[in-house]
Design a protein around this motif. Structure first.
Motif, PDB file in Angstrom:
ATOM      1  N   GLN A   1       1.224 -17.515 -28.158  1.00 33.11           N
ATOM      2  CA  GLN A   1       1.759 -16.706 -27.069  1.00 33.11           C
ATOM      3  C   GLN A   1       2.532 -15.533 -27.669  1.00 33.11           C
ATOM      4  O   GLN A   1       3.209 -15.683 -28.691  1.00 33.11           O
ATOM      5  CB  GLN A   1       2.702 -17.532 -26.190  1.00 33.11           C
ATOM      6  CG  GLN A   1       2.000 -18.602 -25.384  1.00 33.11           C
ATOM      7  CD  GLN A   1       3.001 -19.384 -24.540  1.00 33.11           C
ATOM      8  OE1 GLN A   1       3.868 -20.057 -25.076  1.00 33.11           O
ATOM      9  NE2 GLN A   1       2.872 -19.299 -23.237  1.00 33.11           N
ATOM     10  N   TYR A   2       2.436 -14.375 -27.021  1.00 25.71           N
ATOM     11  CA  TYR A   2       3.198 -13.221 -27.473  1.00 25.71           C
ATOM     12  C   TYR A   2       4.628 -13.325 -26.961  1.00 25.71           C
ATOM     13  O   TYR A   2       4.873 -13.710 -25.825  1.00 25.71           O
ATOM     14  CB  TYR A   2       2.591 -11.921 -26.941  1.00 25.71           C
ATOM     15  CG  TYR A   2       1.270 -11.542 -27.569  1.00 25.71           C
ATOM     16  CD1 TYR A   2       0.692 -12.319 -28.571  1.00 25.71           C
ATOM     17  CD2 TYR A   2       0.589 -10.404 -27.162  1.00 25.71           C
ATOM     18  CE1 TYR A   2      -0.507 -11.970 -29.145  1.00 25.71           C
ATOM     19  CE2 TYR A   2      -0.620 -10.040 -27.731  1.00 25.71           C
ATOM     20  CZ  TYR A   2      -1.160 -10.838 -28.727  1.00 25.71           C
ATOM     21  OH  TYR A   2      -2.351 -10.485 -29.299  1.00 25.71           O
ATOM     22  N   VAL A   3       5.574 -12.973 -27.833  1.00 27.04           N
ATOM     23  CA  VAL A   3       6.990 -12.993 -27.482  1.00 27.04           C
ATOM     24  C   VAL A   3       7.592 -11.631 -27.811  1.00 27.04           C
ATOM     25  O   VAL A   3       7.389 -11.097 -28.901  1.00 27.04           O
ATOM     26  CB  VAL A   3       7.741 -14.098 -28.266  1.00 27.04           C
ATOM     27  CG1 VAL A   3       9.234 -14.060 -27.967  1.00 27.04           C
ATOM     28  CG2 VAL A   3       7.168 -15.474 -27.911  1.00 27.04           C
ATOM     29  N   TYR A   4       8.345 -11.072 -26.853  1.00 27.69           N
ATOM     30  CA  TYR A   4       8.976  -9.765 -27.010  1.00 27.69           C
ATOM     31  C   TYR A   4      10.495  -9.934 -27.018  1.00 27.69           C
ATOM     32  O   TYR A   4      11.036 -10.780 -26.304  1.00 27.69           O
ATOM     33  CB  TYR A   4       8.578  -8.830 -25.857  1.00 27.69           C
ATOM     34  CG  TYR A   4       7.088  -8.649 -25.725  1.00 27.69           C
ATOM     35  CD1 TYR A   4       6.420  -7.656 -26.430  1.00 27.69           C
ATOM     36  CD2 TYR A   4       6.341  -9.487 -24.894  1.00 27.69           C
ATOM     37  CE1 TYR A   4       5.054  -7.494 -26.316  1.00 27.69           C
ATOM     38  CE2 TYR A   4       4.970  -9.338 -24.777  1.00 27.69           C
ATOM     39  CZ  TYR A   4       4.332  -8.333 -25.483  1.00 27.69           C
ATOM     40  OH  TYR A   4       2.970  -8.186 -25.378  1.00 27.69           O
ATOM     41  N   PHE A   5      11.178  -9.106 -27.803  1.00 31.33           N
ATOM     42  CA  PHE A   5      12.628  -9.152 -27.889  1.00 31.33           C
ATOM     43  C   PHE A   5      13.237  -7.989 -27.126  1.00 31.33           C
ATOM     44  O   PHE A   5      12.675  -6.893 -27.079  1.00 31.33           O
ATOM     45  CB  PHE A   5      13.098  -9.053 -29.344  1.00 31.33           C
ATOM     46  CG  PHE A   5      12.459 -10.054 -30.245  1.00 31.33           C
ATOM     47  CD1 PHE A   5      12.784 -11.390 -30.145  1.00 31.33           C
ATOM     48  CD2 PHE A   5      11.526  -9.665 -31.186  1.00 31.33           C
ATOM     49  CE1 PHE A   5      12.206 -12.322 -30.979  1.00 31.33           C
ATOM     50  CE2 PHE A   5      10.940 -10.586 -32.022  1.00 31.33           C
ATOM     51  CZ  PHE A   5      11.279 -11.918 -31.918  1.00 31.33           C
ATOM     52  N   ASP A   6      14.431  -8.214 -26.589  1.00 26.58           N
ATOM     53  CA  ASP A   6      15.189  -7.120 -25.993  1.00 26.58           C
ATOM     54  C   ASP A   6      15.846  -6.305 -27.105  1.00 26.58           C
ATOM     55  O   ASP A   6      15.579  -5.128 -27.278  1.00 26.58           O
ATOM     56  CB  ASP A   6      16.244  -7.693 -25.027  1.00 26.58           C
ATOM     57  CG  ASP A   6      16.875  -6.613 -24.183  1.00 26.58           C
ATOM     58  OD1 ASP A   6      16.716  -5.437 -24.512  1.00 26.58           O
ATOM     59  OD2 ASP A   6      17.534  -6.952 -23.193  1.00 26.58           O
ATOM     60  N   HIS A   7      16.702  -6.928 -27.887  1.00 21.73           N
ATOM     61  CA  HIS A   7      17.349  -6.269 -29.026  1.00 21.73           C
ATOM     62  C   HIS A   7      17.432  -7.248 -30.180  1.00 21.73           C
ATOM     63  O   HIS A   7      17.470  -8.465 -29.977  1.00 21.73           O
ATOM     64  CB  HIS A   7      18.766  -5.797 -28.657  1.00 21.73           C
ATOM     65  CG  HIS A   7      18.780  -4.678 -27.667  1.00 21.73           C
ATOM     66  ND1 HIS A   7      18.461  -3.384 -27.999  1.00 21.73           N
ATOM     67  CD2 HIS A   7      19.061  -4.673 -26.342  1.00 21.73           C
ATOM     68  CE1 HIS A   7      18.549  -2.616 -26.917  1.00 21.73           C
ATOM     69  NE2 HIS A   7      18.907  -3.378 -25.908  1.00 21.73           N
ATOM     70  N   LEU A   8      17.453  -6.721 -31.382  1.00 24.75           N
ATOM     71  CA  LEU A   8      17.672  -7.546 -32.573  1.00 24.75           C
ATOM     72  C   LEU A   8      18.919  -7.059 -33.294  1.00 24.75           C
ATOM     73  O   LEU A   8      19.159  -5.856 -33.390  1.00 24.75           O
ATOM     74  CB  LEU A   8      16.477  -7.455 -33.531  1.00 24.75           C
ATOM     75  CG  LEU A   8      15.180  -8.147 -33.109  1.00 24.75           C
ATOM     76  CD1 LEU A   8      14.111  -7.918 -34.164  1.00 24.75           C
ATOM     77  CD2 LEU A   8      15.387  -9.641 -32.885  1.00 24.75           C
ATOM     78  N   LYS A   9      19.693  -7.995 -33.801  1.00 29.65           N
ATOM     79  CA  LYS A   9      20.928  -7.670 -34.518  1.00 29.65           C
ATOM     80  C   LYS A   9      20.958  -8.456 -35.825  1.00 29.65           C
ATOM     81  O   LYS A   9      20.679  -9.654 -35.842  1.00 29.65           O
ATOM     82  CB  LYS A   9      22.131  -8.060 -33.652  1.00 29.65           C
ATOM     83  CG  LYS A   9      23.477  -7.865 -34.326  1.00 29.65           C
ATOM     84  CD  LYS A   9      24.594  -8.394 -33.436  1.00 29.65           C
ATOM     85  CE  LYS A   9      25.943  -8.317 -34.156  1.00 29.65           C
ATOM     86  NZ  LYS A   9      27.024  -8.913 -33.333  1.00 29.65           N
TER      87      LYS A   9
END
Length: 378
Positions: free
Chosen positions: A271-279
């Motif tokens: 499944q594809y997973v998308y992030f809002d922000h990475l820190k």
């Protein structure tokens, strides 16, 4: 060669008000168009403004947001599908239908190469608003590549449309802007779009003068290219990403036509997973690092994921080659955006894996992509 601060003392009255067909598709297009509509310097320079956009694409994607803006502003719009013939007919029929025929075309981030059969229909020509200082970052993804390369100076170029090669026309005007260290795709798109709209208004106010003084683009042998970001470019392969590269890649792609994604294996399917922000999690003195990540250092491999205990303010950490990055919101393909707590409940706990103190799943690395059937480490 830079045309950065040229001004002509010609009044707007000497320029005919134009009937403009505006080609756009994304956040940069929207901001450029907004600056043109809000123009007070030459308020009478455009007598008719119609737009061409692509299909709306995914919900809340760039094309969808552009179409919403057109609807909000009640702008005349034509939706391009796959064939330029209907568009050619639309442009040719304007006068027959009692409308002002289009004098001028404006292209601001349109994903298709517009053929000469369309370009030749505009008596005053076609102007390209490009979000970079040419000849650097010519191509389909200039904003993304400037962020990926950590550029600190960007800008916009106003060009004549080229009949031979996309974006290779003569330069009418260039304006610079600063690219901030934290500027992401949407922020830089808006910054360049506003600047591009201002530059476009300046050119339209004195179009004949700018065309008469147009200059060839500088030599481009060593120019930095910006090819269109394709799906294979957008995937996060954790065994090839440092913390810094992962964060910058997310900044460059989130909100674009090709948002960055990782892959998560569930029920033996990716499944594809998308992030809002990475820190980056690079503060080893923090309570989160000491409590959650330090105990697994030395055991973790790229792609491993870990998080806070249930009931706390949850965030998900992913192992890169040299450390960890974290996110607080995530979206699984075809599902709504979720907090990490919901992702754990709805995606991970369904697998009945133990959570605390163990790696219950991992995101794909390059070996997983090559060996599709390889089992996920638990």
């Amino acid at each position: 060669m830079r045309i950065l601060s040229r001004r002509f003392f010609v009044t707007a009255a000497s320029s005919k008000p134009y009937s403009v067909l505006f080609f756009g598709s994304d956040e940069f297009s929207k901001s450029t168009l907004s600056s043109l509509l809000g123009n007070t310097k030459y308020p009478e320079i455009v007598k008719r403004l119609a737009t061409v956009g692509t299909g709306v694409g995914r919900t809340n994607g760039p094309a969808d947001m552009f179409h919403r803006y057109l609807k909000q502003k009640k702008l005349e719009k034509y939706t391009f599908r796959t064939n330029f013939k209907p568009l050619e007919k639309f442009i040719k029929e304007q006068e027959e239908k009692g409308y002002d025929p289009f004098d001028l075309g404006v292209i601001a981030s349109f994903p298709k190469v517009i053929p000469n059969s369309i370009l030749n229909l505009f008596p005053k020509g076609v102007i390209v608003v490009h979000p970079s200082l040419v000849p650097n970052y010519l191509g389909g993804s200039p904003i993304e590549h400037q962020i990926l390369n950590s550029e600190t100076k960007g800008g916009v170029s106003i060009l004549e449309a080229s009949r031979d090669k996309p974006d290779r026309g003569k330069v009418l005007l260039m304006k610079e802007c600063r690219i901030g260290a934290t500027d992401d795709y949407l922020e830089l798109s808006n910054k360049c779009g506003r600047l591009g709209g201002e530059a476009l208004v300046e050119v339209l106010g004195n179009l004949e003068e700018f065309l008469a003084n147009a200059q060839d683009q500088p030599a481009s042998d060593n120019a930095i290219r910006a090819p269109t970001i394709e799906k294979e470019d957008a995937i996060f392969l954790w065994d090839k990403l440092t913390m810094e590269k992962a964060v910058r890649k997310q900044m460059a792609l989130y909100g674009s036509n090709m948002p960055g994604f990782t892959k998560f294996k569930r029920n033996n399917a990716w499944q594809y997973v998308y992030f809002d922000h990475l820190k980056p999690e690079n503060d080893e003195s923090s309570e989160y690092y000491k409590k959650i990540l330090a105990p697994v250092e030395g055991k973790a491999v790229p792609g491993d994921i870990h998080w806070k205990k249930r009931g706390e303010n949850t965030k998900l950490s992913i192992r890169c080659t040299d450390g960890w990055v974290s996110t607080e919101r995530i979206k699984v393909e075809h599902e709504r955006a979720n907090s990490i707590g919901n992702f754990i409940e709805e995606q991970l706990r369904k697998e009945h894996f133990e959570i605390e103190g163990k790696f219950v799943h991992k995101f794909a690395d390059s070996k997983d992509i090559v060996e599709y059937e390889r089992k996920v480490n638990i």
